[in-house]
Every structure is written in C-alpha cells, then in structure tokens.
Design an enzyme around this catalytic site. Structure first.
Site, PDB file in Angstrom:
ATOM      1  N   HIS A   1     -16.283  -4.730  -9.980  1.00 45.42           N
ATOM      2  CA  HIS A   1     -17.745  -4.789  -9.848  1.00 45.42           C
ATOM      3  C   HIS A   1     -18.328  -4.000 -11.016  1.00 45.42           C
ATOM      4  CE1 HIS A   1     -21.390  -4.418  -6.871  1.00 45.42           C
ATOM      5  NE2 HIS A   1     -21.757  -4.777  -8.087  1.00 45.42           N
ATOM      6  N   ASP A   2     -18.779  -4.714 -12.072  1.00 43.91           N
ATOM      7  CA  ASP A   2     -19.286  -4.023 -13.259  1.00 43.91           C
ATOM      8  C   ASP A   2     -20.170  -5.012 -14.015  1.00 43.91           C
ATOM      9  OD1 ASP A   2     -19.518  -2.227 -15.495  1.00 43.91           O
ATOM     10  OD2 ASP A   2     -17.566  -1.368 -14.948  1.00 43.91           O
ATOM     11  N   ILE A   3     -20.603  -4.643 -15.222  1.00 44.94           N
ATOM     12  CA  ILE A   3     -21.425  -5.581 -15.988  1.00 44.94           C
ATOM     13  C   ILE A   3     -20.551  -6.763 -16.413  1.00 44.94           C
ATOM     14  CG2 ILE A   3     -23.083  -3.821 -16.757  1.00 44.94           C
ATOM     15  CD1 ILE A   3     -21.625  -3.831 -19.478  1.00 44.94           C
ATOM     16  N   PRO A   4     -21.183  -7.926 -16.658  1.00 43.74           N
ATOM     17  CA  PRO A   4     -20.399  -9.145 -16.906  1.00 43.74           C
ATOM     18  C   PRO A   4     -19.349  -8.992 -18.004  1.00 43.74           C
ATOM     19  CG  PRO A   4     -22.696  -9.716 -16.571  1.00 43.74           C
ATOM     20  CD  PRO A   4     -22.644  -8.217 -16.578  1.00 43.74           C
TER      21      PRO A   4
ATOM     22  N   ASP B   1       0.833  -1.206   0.000  1.00 39.71           N
ATOM     23  CA  ASP B   1       0.000   0.000   0.000  1.00 39.71           C
ATOM     24  C   ASP B   1       0.867   1.255   0.000  1.00 39.71           C
ATOM     25  OD1 ASP B   1      -2.382  -1.358  -0.180  1.00 39.71           O
ATOM     26  OD2 ASP B   1      -2.620  -1.548   1.987  1.00 39.71           O
TER      27      ASP B   1
ATOM     28  N   ARG C   1      -3.059  -8.684  13.038  1.00 46.29           N
ATOM     29  CA  ARG C   1      -2.125  -7.918  13.873  1.00 46.29           C
ATOM     30  C   ARG C   1      -1.464  -8.861  14.863  1.00 46.29           C
ATOM     31  NH1 ARG C   1      -2.874  -5.035  10.330  1.00 46.29           N
ATOM     32  NH2 ARG C   1      -3.648  -2.903  10.290  1.00 46.29           N
TER      33      ARG C   1
ATOM     34  N   GLN D   1      -7.940  -0.964  12.075  1.00 45.96           N
ATOM     35  CA  GLN D   1      -8.422  -2.352  12.042  1.00 45.96           C
ATOM     36  C   GLN D   1      -8.882  -2.707  13.461  1.00 45.96           C
ATOM     37  OE1 GLN D   1      -8.969  -4.007   9.397  1.00 45.96           O
ATOM     38  NE2 GLN D   1      -7.299  -3.917   7.911  1.00 45.96           N
TER      39      GLN D   1
ATOM     40  N   THR E   1     -15.360  -4.787   5.327  1.00 48.92           N
ATOM     41  CA  THR E   1     -15.366  -4.680   6.795  1.00 48.92           C
ATOM     42  C   THR E   1     -15.596  -3.238   7.261  1.00 48.92           C
ATOM     43  OG1 THR E   1     -12.969  -4.676   6.632  1.00 48.92           O
ATOM     44  CG2 THR E   1     -13.984  -6.720   7.312  1.00 48.92           C
TER      45      THR E   1
ATOM     46  N   ASP F   1      -5.672  -6.610  -6.218  1.00 46.65           N
ATOM     47  CA  ASP F   1      -6.887  -6.425  -5.403  1.00 46.65           C
ATOM     48  C   ASP F   1      -7.674  -5.216  -5.901  1.00 46.65           C
ATOM     49  OD1 ASP F   1      -8.728  -6.737  -3.366  1.00 46.65           O
ATOM     50  OD2 ASP F   1      -7.472  -5.778  -1.837  1.00 46.65           O
ATOM     51  N   LEU F   2      -8.269  -5.369  -7.089  1.00 46.81           N
ATOM     52  CA  LEU F   2      -9.008  -4.236  -7.679  1.00 46.81           C
ATOM     53  C   LEU F   2     -10.498  -4.293  -7.351  1.00 46.81           C
ATOM     54  CD1 LEU F   2      -7.299  -3.806 -11.172  1.00 46.81           C
ATOM     55  CD2 LEU F   2      -6.824  -2.622  -9.018  1.00 46.81           C
ATOM     56  N   LYS F   3     -10.950  -5.376  -6.710  1.00 47.30           N
ATOM     57  CA  LYS F   3     -12.361  -5.497  -6.279  1.00 47.30           C
ATOM     58  C   LYS F   3     -13.312  -5.099  -7.409  1.00 47.30           C
ATOM     59  CE  LYS F   3     -11.424  -4.765  -1.331  1.00 47.30           C
ATOM     60  NZ  LYS F   3      -9.953  -4.548  -1.323  1.00 47.30           N
TER      61      LYS F   3
HETATM   62  O1  C5P Z   1      -2.400  -2.263   6.714  1.00 47.16           O
HETATM   63  P1  C5P Z   1      -3.342  -3.398   6.883  1.00 47.16           P
HETATM   64  O2  C5P Z   1      -2.681  -4.662   7.414  1.00 47.16           O
HETATM   65  O3  C5P Z   1      -4.582  -3.031   7.655  1.00 47.16           O
HETATM   66  O4  C5P Z   1      -3.766  -3.729   5.381  1.00 47.16           O
HETATM   67  C1  C5P Z   1      -4.781  -4.591   5.056  1.00 47.16           C
HETATM   68  C2  C5P Z   1      -4.982  -4.588   3.583  1.00 47.16           C
HETATM   69  O5  C5P Z   1      -6.113  -5.389   3.272  1.00 47.16           O
HETATM   70  C3  C5P Z   1      -5.261  -3.218   2.974  1.00 47.16           C
HETATM   71  O6  C5P Z   1      -4.677  -3.202   1.676  1.00 47.16           O
HETATM   72  C4  C5P Z   1      -6.759  -3.148   2.864  1.00 47.16           C
HETATM   73  O7  C5P Z   1      -7.199  -2.384   1.772  1.00 47.16           O
HETATM   74  C5  C5P Z   1      -7.116  -4.608   2.643  1.00 47.16           C
HETATM   75  N1  C5P Z   1      -8.443  -4.997   3.116  1.00 47.16           N
HETATM   76  C6  C5P Z   1      -8.893  -4.839   4.422  1.00 47.16           C
HETATM   77  N2  C5P Z   1     -10.135  -5.250   4.783  1.00 47.16           N
HETATM   78  C7  C5P Z   1     -10.929  -5.806   3.883  1.00 47.16           C
HETATM   79  C8  C5P Z   1     -10.480  -6.004   2.583  1.00 47.16           C
HETATM   80  C9  C5P Z   1      -9.208  -5.588   2.221  1.00 47.16           C
HETATM   81  O8  C5P Z   1      -8.182  -4.327   5.274  1.00 47.16           O
HETATM   82  N3  C5P Z   1     -12.116  -6.227   4.253  1.00 47.16           N
END
Ligand code: C5P
Length: 225
Positions: A64-67, A11, A176, A184, A115, A60-62
């Site tokens: 979400h669009d038309i098929p 990141d 963590r 988080q 989340t 990790d581009l997530k």
């Molecule tokens: O820095 P950290 O350990 O919190 O990073 C977690 C990574 O996972 C980040 O890139 C965040 O965008 C991603 N992420 C998340 N929770 C989600 C989905 C993805 O923290 N539900």
C-alpha cells in the site's frame, strides 16, 4: 466447480524454522505463503527455499504505497519468482492499475478490509461505509483495475463469487477444521470454504502447530478435493 487449492501460511520468523517446517511437509501438493515476518527476518532467500518445496509462493506483503513505488515492488516480486502477491485495494485505482500493468507480473490479489477491523475501528480510520459494503466495493475496484483476485473472509466468499463472477479468484484465510482455540473468530471448515467458492484457502497455525503437520495438511487436501 474448479479445484480449491491449499496455501500454507509459513508464519515462522527465521530460515531455519521455515526449512524445518517445509521438510516436515515435503512432497505435498500445496502452495506456501510468505508474510512480512518471515520476509523481513529471512529475506528473499526464503522465497527461493519455499519454491523448492511447494507449487508456488504467495508473497503476502499487502503493499500500500504511491503507484510508482508499488509498481517497482511488483517488478521485484516478478524477479523473485513468486506466483502471487497481495496489495491493498484501498491503495486506489492508480496504484492498482500501475501494479496490474507490470509485464510478467505474478498474480495480484487485492486485500479488501482486514478481518481485524470491527465497525468502530473501521470508522476511526475515516471510512464511512460499513465493513461489508466496503469489502464489496474494494473487491469490485480490484477487479475493475485488472487484479486477478481478492482476499476475503470465508463468510464473504459466496457473496463475492456472485458479485464478481466465475473468473475472479477468491482467497480465504480463517479456515479451521474444528471451531475455537485461537484469535480467528468467524471461521469455516475447508469443505465449507470450498463450497462457498474459494479458489485458494490459507491455513497457518492448524497445520504448523499440529503434532504431524503433513498429516494435517493431507487431511485438509482430502477435505477440499
Ligand atoms: O494461523 P492462521 O490459519 O490463522 O493463519 C492465517 C494466515 O492468513 C495468517 O498468515 C494471517 O496473517 C493471514 N490473514 C488472516 N486474515 C486476513 C488476511 C490474512 O488471517 N484477513
């Protein structure tokens, strides 16, 4: 139990920052996650760069669009040489099946419920179910439509493992080694997430922000061994 693997979230916003981070962790047996910020800032070259350092890149581009649009993006991700790519399960069955049908595609991992949602904000976008129920049904949908795995909070990992069976891949951010310190909230340690059934754990700031990122990543690898 299968080996739990470590994905480090790269990141950072630029190629230079990515290169500096990767150099510090050279030689570690880890995967790297490229998200929208780095991909937008640095372009596809950042995938090529991270591929030279790690075991593979999770894009990790997530999506979400038309098929048809998602199918085209999955085809391009396959050309880029990423080992996995995320799509939103809430894109629905037609979108998920179109993505899953792409020949030579990377692994596809379905996002369930972000989340960052709580029950109130989740209802505000029109969902009637509680978030936990929606996680279960979106995870089931992802698997029915041919996706390889689901991204979920570590607190959901054991429940999803029981519901989805041993073949589904479970990927958990929110890891963590010690509690507290940032945004988080519901975290687990690497060892707890591994015991809950996570196949891949995603860790960002605790590694990139550590005084010695390589030592921190090595300590996590040791914990999940
Ligand atoms: O820095 P950290 O350990 O919190 O990073 C977690 C990574 O996972 C980040 O890139 C965040 O965008 C991603 N992420 C998340 N929770 C989600 C989905 C993805 O923290 N539900």
């Amino acid at each position: 139990m299968p080996e739990t693997k470590l994905i480090i979230a790269l990141d950072v916003p630029t190629m230079d920052a990515a290169r500096a981070a990767l150099e510090k962790m050279k030689g570690l047996e880890v995967y790297y996650k490229v998200g929208p910020a780095l991909f937008t800032g640095a372009g596809p070259a950042c995938v090529e760069l991270a591929n030279r350092y790690g075991r593979g890149v999770f894009l990790d581009l997530k999506l979400h669009d038309i098929p048809n649009t998602v199918k085209s993006a999955v085809e391009q991700a396959a050309r880029l040489g990423v080992f996995s790519l995320s799509v939103h399960s809430s894109g629905g069955p037609d979108m998920l099946r179109a993505a899953a049908a792409v020949p030579g595609r990377p692994k596809l991992w379905g996002i369930t419920v972000l989340t960052s949602f709580d029950e109130v904000s989740f209802a505000s976008v029109g969902f009637r179910a509680a978030t936990a129920e929606a996680v279960d049904s979106l995870a089931g949908l992802a698997r029915e439509c041919g996706l390889d795995g689901v991204v979920a909070s570590p607190n959901e990992a054991a429940r999803l493992r029981a519901a989805l069976g041993p073949a589904a891949e479970i990927i958990t951010p929110g890891i963590r080694r010690a509690a507290g310190g940032d945004d988080q909230k519901r975290t687990m340690t690497p060892a707890e997430a591994a015991a809950a059934g996570a196949d891949y754990i995603v860790v960002g700031r605790p590694v990139l922000g550590a005084p010695d990122p390589a030592a921190e990543a090595a300590a996590i690898l040791e914990e999940i061994k």
